[in-house]
Design a protein around this motif. Structure first.
Motif, mmCIF file in Angstrom:
data_model
loop_
_atom_site.group_PDB
_atom_site.id
_atom_site.type_symbol
_atom_site.label_atom_id
_atom_site.label_comp_id
_atom_site.label_asym_id
_atom_site.label_seq_id
_atom_site.Cartn_x
_atom_site.Cartn_y
_atom_site.Cartn_z
ATOM 1 N N GLU A 136 5.714 2.922 4.747
ATOM 2 C CA GLU A 136 6.496 3.234 5.947
ATOM 3 C C GLU A 136 6.148 4.615 6.512
ATOM 4 N N ILE A 156 0.842 -1.208 0.000
ATOM 5 C CA ILE A 156 0.000 0.000 0.000
ATOM 6 C C ILE A 156 0.880 1.263 0.000
ATOM 7 N N TRP A 196 1.331 5.694 0.572
ATOM 8 C CA TRP A 196 1.044 6.564 1.719
ATOM 9 C C TRP A 196 -0.045 7.591 1.463
ATOM 10 N N SER A 226 4.310 3.750 -6.992
ATOM 11 C CA SER A 226 4.926 4.417 -8.140
ATOM 12 C C SER A 226 5.186 3.432 -9.284
ATOM 13 N N LYS A 259 1.245 -4.904 3.795
ATOM 14 C CA LYS A 259 2.259 -3.943 4.258
ATOM 15 C C LYS A 259 1.822 -2.515 3.925
ATOM 16 N N LEU A 263 -0.604 2.201 -10.639
ATOM 17 C CA LEU A 263 0.633 2.998 -10.586
ATOM 18 C C LEU A 263 0.377 4.504 -10.754
ATOM 19 N N GLU A 310 5.227 12.620 -13.197
ATOM 20 C CA GLU A 310 4.308 12.749 -12.068
ATOM 21 C C GLU A 310 5.016 13.493 -10.933
HETATM 22 P P1 NAD Z 1 6.193 3.789 -3.690
HETATM 23 O O1 NAD Z 1 6.128 3.041 -4.950
HETATM 24 O O2 NAD Z 1 7.454 4.424 -3.300
HETATM 25 O O3 NAD Z 1 5.792 2.857 -2.448
HETATM 26 C C1 NAD Z 1 4.592 2.140 -2.408
HETATM 27 C C2 NAD Z 1 4.745 0.963 -1.482
HETATM 28 O O4 NAD Z 1 5.701 0.064 -2.022
HETATM 29 C C3 NAD Z 1 5.227 1.298 -0.081
HETATM 30 O O5 NAD Z 1 4.548 0.461 0.828
HETATM 31 C C4 NAD Z 1 6.705 0.941 -0.146
HETATM 32 O O6 NAD Z 1 7.265 0.615 1.098
HETATM 33 C C5 NAD Z 1 6.699 -0.256 -1.050
HETATM 34 N N1 NAD Z 1 7.948 -0.498 -1.778
HETATM 35 C C6 NAD Z 1 8.894 0.408 -2.129
HETATM 36 N N2 NAD Z 1 9.869 -0.208 -2.845
HETATM 37 C C7 NAD Z 1 9.523 -1.514 -2.931
HETATM 38 C C8 NAD Z 1 10.116 -2.647 -3.560
HETATM 39 N N3 NAD Z 1 11.246 -2.556 -4.246
HETATM 40 N N4 NAD Z 1 9.485 -3.835 -3.467
HETATM 41 C C9 NAD Z 1 8.317 -3.945 -2.804
HETATM 42 N N5 NAD Z 1 7.708 -2.902 -2.185
HETATM 43 C C10 NAD Z 1 8.299 -1.703 -2.254
HETATM 44 O O7 NAD Z 1 4.980 4.805 -3.806
HETATM 45 P P2 NAD Z 1 4.554 5.942 -2.803
HETATM 46 O O8 NAD Z 1 5.567 7.006 -2.895
HETATM 47 O O9 NAD Z 1 4.216 5.368 -1.469
HETATM 48 O O10 NAD Z 1 3.159 6.402 -3.455
HETATM 49 C C11 NAD Z 1 3.096 7.284 -4.461
HETATM 50 C C12 NAD Z 1 2.871 6.607 -5.796
HETATM 51 O O11 NAD Z 1 1.723 5.771 -5.759
HETATM 52 C C13 NAD Z 1 2.588 7.590 -6.899
HETATM 53 O O12 NAD Z 1 3.329 7.265 -8.042
HETATM 54 C C14 NAD Z 1 1.103 7.421 -7.172
HETATM 55 O O13 NAD Z 1 0.686 7.785 -8.441
HETATM 56 C C15 NAD Z 1 0.909 5.995 -6.904
HETATM 57 N N6 NAD Z 1 -0.504 5.727 -6.612
HETATM 58 C C16 NAD Z 1 -1.276 5.096 -7.550
HETATM 59 C C17 NAD Z 1 -2.624 4.864 -7.308
HETATM 60 C C18 NAD Z 1 -3.475 4.158 -8.308
HETATM 61 O O14 NAD Z 1 -4.559 3.705 -7.941
HETATM 62 N N7 NAD Z 1 -3.059 4.030 -9.547
HETATM 63 C C19 NAD Z 1 -3.186 5.262 -6.103
HETATM 64 C C20 NAD Z 1 -2.375 5.913 -5.171
HETATM 65 C C21 NAD Z 1 -1.032 6.119 -5.437
#
Ligand code: NAD
Length: 488
Positions: free
Chosen positions: A186, A157, A159, A236, A183, A258, A391
């Motif tokens: 963080e 999930i 943040w 992301s 999960k 994403l 983005e």
């Molecule tokens: P992020 O990708 O950095 O992290 C998301 C989750 O993945 C966190 O729980 C993180 O701890 C975990 N994570 C990070 N690296 C990982 C890895 N290598 N392997 C497994 N898990 C890992 O994203 P963020 O910064 O928390 O959220 C912002 C992003 O989420 C933006 O790009 C946004 O567009 C996207 N988002 C998309 C939607 C959708 O429905 N399409 C909705 C909300 C957010």
């Protein structure tokens, strides 16, 4: 002064096999409105993930266990009970979400938590409606399909909508009879941990819902674990690609929600005042930390001056303030790191020659150290510029102009993302024509950002694949089995 809170925040533990367990390593979770530590939570190790997966596997496979013995109707009632408990504790959950994420309490209280409840109730109803089909093939055969739970699912999930995006996955996973290792991000683990307590109170059997907190390393341990059958990820695009690679070795099912860079298209024949409101809401709701934020605004040249003038006047009224104040509509950026990323994009926009029309700076709210940014609007943006292509995930709007339908459709589609889009016009034919031509998972006409538990949500192109919400999510949490019986 930033308001003090009465909510008591306990240090986080892990939920494994129905028990709350301590971990050896901990990290801080921060209140972005003050920069202060809220509490500490566990950084789950690979071995913690291993225990969580083992518990989820046992709960899934034990044919005489509580979960497998539970009827679909009882599962539905359990999910409904969870929704009731979220409703009963709405105020506390809303405040926790605001403290951890920085979003206005107005949003947590009236949007996030009510939708969590709605999504859970929607999938509570689905539990009894998941079935296969009988299919007529040969006279000498009885053939049918069974829709079975996919197994142990790993839910990862982000943040920005912590408990809400968890519910989008938990609802269908529980309705389908899967077991879960989840999960939270963080930066924002607190509402998920509180939800874990509510799940125990509701009577979710041990091992069905396991919660492991931690960062990327914990996430990687989930993705690589051979005991997990499917990953549902929101986050992301960069991490989504890593997850797909990581899941390949064990051939897990993967759904990815994403990033986005959604075009918001305003035609000259639209109701301009409504479109202005929609554009403001589209980019500044949730501090712009919204996957479907309308971060690229295309305005037809004829109305450009009038539109931008009204837009800027509204944006200037929307100043960041204490997220716990019920009147606040623009909260704190989730973390110092994210604030720096957004400020970096603002600098990039200026360097590439876009015109900064309003905002662009960090501001101090009540003299504190919170991570607040002004609502920011750029004009004169070229579609190839970084601020039009990438983005930003913050309160920064890139405005562009266009002269006809073909041109704006081409510009709107010339981007790697395809999560959402909006069209503002009074011409019904134009609205539908443009909607069909846009490569996006959702198109809004004369509105922005509406969602419903019954409607699928997800992306085209680099915005991911698979759909959450609605009946389509059920497909991603089930396998389809074909059964042949020889009648000859
Ligand atoms: P992020 O990708 O950095 O992290 C998301 C989750 O993945 C966190 O729980 C993180 O701890 C975990 N994570 C990070 N690296 C990982 C890895 N290598 N392997 C497994 N898990 C890992 O994203 P963020 O910064 O928390 O959220 C912002 C992003 O989420 C933006 O790009 C946004 O567009 C996207 N988002 C998309 C939607 C959708 O429905 N399409 C909705 C909300 C957010």
């Amino acid at each position: 002064m930033i308001a003090a809170t009465k909510t008591k925040i306990e240090p986080g533990r892990l939920l494994i096999d129905g028990q709350w367990v301590e971990g050896s390593k901990k990290f801080d979770t921060i209140n972005p409105a003050t920069g202060e530590v809220l509490t500490q939570v566990v950084e789950a190790s690979a071995s913690d993930v291993d225990h969580a997966v083992a518990a989820a596997r046992r709960a899934f496979e034990d044919r005489s266990g509580a979960w497998r013995k539970m009827s679909a109707s009882e599962r539905g009632r359990l999910i409904w009970k969870l929704a009731d408990l979220v409703e009963k504790n709405l105020e506390e959950l809303a405040e926790l979400e605001t403290l951890d994420n920085g979003k206005p309490i107005f949003e947590s209280r009236y949007v996030d938590m009510p939708m969590v409840i709605d999504v859970l109730r929607y999938y509570a109803g689905w539990a009894t409606k998941i079935h296969g089909e009988t299919v007529n093939t040969f006279e000498t055969a009885f053939t049918y399909t069974l829709r079975e739970p996919v197994g142990v699912v790993g839910l990862i999930i982000p943040w920005n909508f912590p408990l809400l995006l968890a519910s989008w996955k938990l609802g269908p996973a529980l309705a389908c009879g899967c077991t879960i290792v989840m999960k939270p991000a963080e930066q924002t683990p607190l509402t998920t941990l509180r939800f874990g307590e509510l799940a125990m109170e509701a009577g979710v059997p041990a091992g069905v819902l396991n919660i492991v907190t931690g960062g990327p390393e914990t996430g990687k341990a989930i993705v690589g674990h051979p005991g997990i059958d499917k990953i549902a990820f929101t986050g992301s695009t960069a991490v989504g690609k890593e997850i797909m690679r990581g899941a390949a070795d064990t051939l897990k099912r993967v759904t990815l929600e994403l990033g986005g860079k959604s075009p918001n298209i305003v035609f000259a024949d639209s109701d301009i005042d409504n479109a202005v409101k929609g554009a403001i809401n589209g980019i500044f709701y949730g501090k712009g930390e919204v996957c479907n934020a309308g971060s690229r605004l295309f305005v037809e040249s004829k109305v450009q001056d009038e539109f931008v003038e009204k837009l800027v006047a509204r944006a200037k009224k929307l100043q960041p303030a204490d997220p716990l104040d019920p009147k606040t509509r623009l909260g704190a950026i989730v973390s110092q790191e994210q604030m720096q990323t957004v400020l970096g994009y603002i600098e990039a926009g200026k360097k590439e020659g876009a015109k900064l029309i309003t905002g662009g700076n960090r501001v101090s709210v009540d003299g504190g150290k919170g991570f607040f940014l002004e609502p920011t609007i750029f004009g004169g943006v070229g579609n190839e510029m970084k601020i039009a292509q990438e983005e930003i995930f913050g309160p920064v709007l890139a405005t562009l102009t266009f002269d006809d339908i073909d041109q704006v459709v081409d510009l709107a589609n010339r981007n790697q993302y395809g999560l959402a889009a909006a069209v503002w016009t009074r011409d019904v034919k134009k609205a539908h024509t443009v909607s069909r031509q846009l490569r996006a998972g959702t198109v809004w006409i004369n509105t922005y950002g509406l969602m419903d538990a019954a409607l699928p949500f997800g992306g085209y192109k680099s915005s991911g694949f698979g759909r959450e919400l609605g009946m389509h999510a059920i497909e991603h949490y089930t396998e389809l089995k074909t059964v042949w019986l020889n009648l000859a």
